[in-house]
Scaffold this active site. Structure first.
Site, PDB file in Angstrom:
ATOM      1  N   TYR A 140       0.865  -1.184   0.000  1.00  0.00           N
ATOM      2  CA  TYR A 140       0.000   0.000   0.000  1.00  0.00           C
ATOM      3  C   TYR A 140       0.895   1.224   0.000  1.00  0.00           C
ATOM      4  O   TYR A 140       1.895   1.268   0.718  1.00  0.00           O
ATOM      5  CB  TYR A 140      -0.880  -0.005   1.246  1.00  0.00           C
ATOM      6  N   ASP A 235       9.331   2.762  -1.532  1.00  0.00           N
ATOM      7  CA  ASP A 235       8.408   3.476  -0.643  1.00  0.00           C
ATOM      8  C   ASP A 235       8.820   3.142   0.793  1.00  0.00           C
ATOM      9  O   ASP A 235       8.456   2.098   1.314  1.00  0.00           O
ATOM     10  CB  ASP A 235       6.970   3.044  -0.934  1.00  0.00           C
ATOM     11  N   LYS A 263       5.815   9.826   7.854  1.00  0.00           N
ATOM     12  CA  LYS A 263       5.742   9.352   9.227  1.00  0.00           C
ATOM     13  C   LYS A 263       6.853   9.911  10.126  1.00  0.00           C
ATOM     14  O   LYS A 263       6.803  11.052  10.540  1.00  0.00           O
ATOM     15  CB  LYS A 263       5.676   7.820   9.220  1.00  0.00           C
TER      16      LYS A 263
HETATM   17  P1  KE4 Z   1      -0.001   8.856   4.343  1.00  0.00           P
HETATM   18  O1  KE4 Z   1      -0.569   9.545   3.141  1.00  0.00           O
HETATM   19  O2  KE4 Z   1      -1.067   8.091   5.120  1.00  0.00           O
HETATM   20  O3  KE4 Z   1       0.843   9.774   5.226  1.00  0.00           O
HETATM   21  O4  KE4 Z   1       1.029   7.755   3.828  1.00  0.00           O
HETATM   22  C1  KE4 Z   1       0.598   6.805   2.897  1.00  0.00           C
HETATM   23  C2  KE4 Z   1       1.500   5.589   2.967  1.00  0.00           C
HETATM   24  C3  KE4 Z   1       2.466   5.433   1.989  1.00  0.00           C
HETATM   25  N1  KE4 Z   1       3.303   4.373   2.010  1.00  0.00           N
HETATM   26  C4  KE4 Z   1       3.227   3.441   2.985  1.00  0.00           C
HETATM   27  C5  KE4 Z   1       4.178   2.283   2.967  1.00  0.00           C
HETATM   28  C6  KE4 Z   1       2.262   3.553   4.011  1.00  0.00           C
HETATM   29  O5  KE4 Z   1       2.179   2.600   4.978  1.00  0.00           O
HETATM   30  C7  KE4 Z   1       1.381   4.648   4.011  1.00  0.00           C
HETATM   31  C8  KE4 Z   1       0.287   4.832   5.053  1.00  0.00           C
HETATM   32  N2  KE4 Z   1       0.244   3.847   6.085  1.00  0.00           N
HETATM   33  C9  KE4 Z   1      -1.043   3.646   6.700  1.00  0.00           C
HETATM   34  C10 KE4 Z   1      -0.917   2.488   7.697  1.00  0.00           C
HETATM   35  N3  KE4 Z   1      -0.589   1.277   7.088  1.00  0.00           N
HETATM   36  C11 KE4 Z   1      -1.550   4.869   7.377  1.00  0.00           C
HETATM   37  C12 KE4 Z   1      -2.726   4.645   8.290  1.00  0.00           C
HETATM   38  C13 KE4 Z   1      -3.998   5.156   7.669  1.00  0.00           C
HETATM   39  O6  KE4 Z   1      -4.185   5.005   6.439  1.00  0.00           O
HETATM   40  O7  KE4 Z   1      -4.825   5.682   8.442  1.00  0.00           O
END
Ligand code: KE4
Length: 424
Positions: A140, A235, A263
């Site tokens: 993801y 990523d 993060k």
């Molecule tokens: P954000 O747009 O949520 O900051 O990041 C997206 C993203 C991109 N790449 C990876 C590997 C990620 O895990 C994420 C977002 N992670 C999720 C949890 N697995 C965020 C939690 C959520 O969606 O509320």
């Protein structure tokens, strides 16, 4: 009181949440509402304490309300909160990121992991003049249109949308392959030779739950993408500054062409970043023809939190400590499961781990789905009742922080004994 809040929230916020996983739908109970956090603990609006294993989905590797991070933010606030103009702070954060990732010669700050990935995909397409991209089932990368795509009918065929609102024609440009299968990548690169702009991967996936790359797999992807002149995008939104100070690239000794971060680099504030080779990054406006922009990109408060966080991580080099914590927790969970005669598998990389309810190895997304979701649901609810806050989904990572003490680890293992006991 919590119940009232969720009911009210659902009236005015879709699903009552600002991000779907927070709805606790996957674990069959109402979400808790958080009032505050301190160290390894969060406290709900009723004042109930929980040992937090979500850590805001990774950013809080130093725990909640880390004193040095808070102090830095508080003093920055007195100077104003946003200018939409250049500040020396952006240079400082960029230098810290570059000091951690030899593959990053230039970096641009954005406001989320999604924005970092979306920008990197556009940049790779602009740099190569090609449209197709390869992603992996179970990985993801945020809610990027081109990546909310599921595998087509046959291997290495066109993808189809994995969400409403994604144009079919766009999804067709994405090829979705199985993780940990280098042969499938070679086949796709051969089949679409000269048409693929980039291959994007979570080098240490956290979004199937934690799944580890098989030995040599990532190195093979690096070799193949070089051979077929395809931009390799790592990523590292989860793994960056988590798996090591230099992320998965440091762990595996690989240099990506582009890296996406988020993060931890914001220390709990909205920060994302993408960076890589000068030759690629110079294609970005205002130098080149790939447009990308953001009102709050490089926001001084968010960047201050990121700088304070990375400085602590760089100075103390806390990764050995996090490895020990992770190992102790995993060993404790495994021996408890054996004692309770419950079949589990734990995948772990340092302070990142996932417990699956299966005794088979979990090496890709289909195998992650062999985990018994009903058992996870029971386990989650029992752990929550005992004051341990797990990610509310089987397909997420548990995040340990420096703030977790040996006593916390013992408490989590004891609570797991009850949870696993309920299952057995
Ligand atoms: P954000 O747009 O949520 O900051 O990041 C997206 C993203 C991109 N790449 C990876 C590997 C990620 O895990 C994420 C977002 N992670 C999720 C949890 N697995 C965020 C939690 C959520 O969606 O509320």
């Amino acid at each position: 009181m919590t119940k009232g809040l969720f009911k009210t929230a659902q009236k005015i916020i879709p699903g009552g949440v600002n991000s779907p996983v927070r709805s606790f739908r996957a674990v069959g109970c109402e979400p808790i509402f958080i009032d505050r956090g301190k160290g390894s603990r969060i406290f709900d609006v009723n004042g109930r304490a929980y040992i937090d294993l979500v850590s805001s989905w990774g950013p809080l590797i130093l725990g909640h309300a880390q004193p040095k991070v808070l102090a830095a933010v508080k003093s920055a606030l007195d100077k104003g909160v946003s200018f939409g103009a250049c500040t020396p702070l952006e240079i400082e954060l960029a230098e810290l990121i570059i000091s951690a990732f030899p593959s990053i010669e230039k970096v641009r700050l954005v406001n989320s992991g999604t924005e970092a990935v979306m920008s990197a995909i556009r940049l790779a397409r602009g740099y190569t003049g090609r449209d197709k991209i390869i992603k992996f089932a179970g990985c993801y990368h945020g809610h990027v249109d081109s990546l909310l795509v599921k595998a087509g009918s046959g291997l290495a065929t066109f993808g189809s949308p994995n969400s409403l609102g994604i144009p079919r024609e766009l999804a067709k440009e994405t090829i979705v392959l199985p993780f940990n299968d280098a042969a499938a990548v070679e086949k796709a690169l051969t089949k679409y030779k000269g048409k693929i702009a980039a291959l994007i991967i979570e080098p240490i996936p956290g979004n199937m739950g934690v799944v580890l790359p098989q030995p040599g797999y990532l190195q093979k992807l690096r070799k193949l993408t070089k051979q077929y002149d395809v931009v390799l995008i790592f990523d590292e939104v989860i793994s960056g500054f988590r798996a090591a100070f230099g992320g998965a690239q440091e762990v595996f000794g690989i240099e990506a062409d582009l890296t996406c971060l988020g993060k931890i680099i914001g220390g709990g504030f909205p920060v994302g970043a993408f960076g890589g080779k000068r030759e690629i990054m110079n294609c970005l406006a205002p130098l080149g023809g790939v447009y990308q922009a953001g009102t709050l990109s490089g926001n001084p408060i968010a960047v201050t939190a990121g700088i304070a966080t990375l400085k602590i991580l760089k100075a103390k080099n806390i990764y050995r400590q996090l490895e020990e914590k992770g190992n102790k927790l995993a060993e404790g969970l495994l021996s408890t499961a054996r004692a309770k005669k419950v079949k589990i598998t734990i995948n772990r990389c340092g302070s990142l781990l996932t417990l699956f309810f299966t005794d088979r190895p979990v090496i890709d997304f289909p195998s992650a789905k062999t985990s018994n979701l009903e058992k996870f649901k029971i386990f989650f609810q029992v752990m929550l009742k005992q004051g341990v806050y797990l990610p509310p989904s089987q397909f997420e990572a548990w995040f340990l922080a420096t703030a977790h003490t040996p006593a916390d680890i013992e408490k989590i293992i004891l609570a797991a004994g009850k949870g696993l006991g309920k299952i057995s």
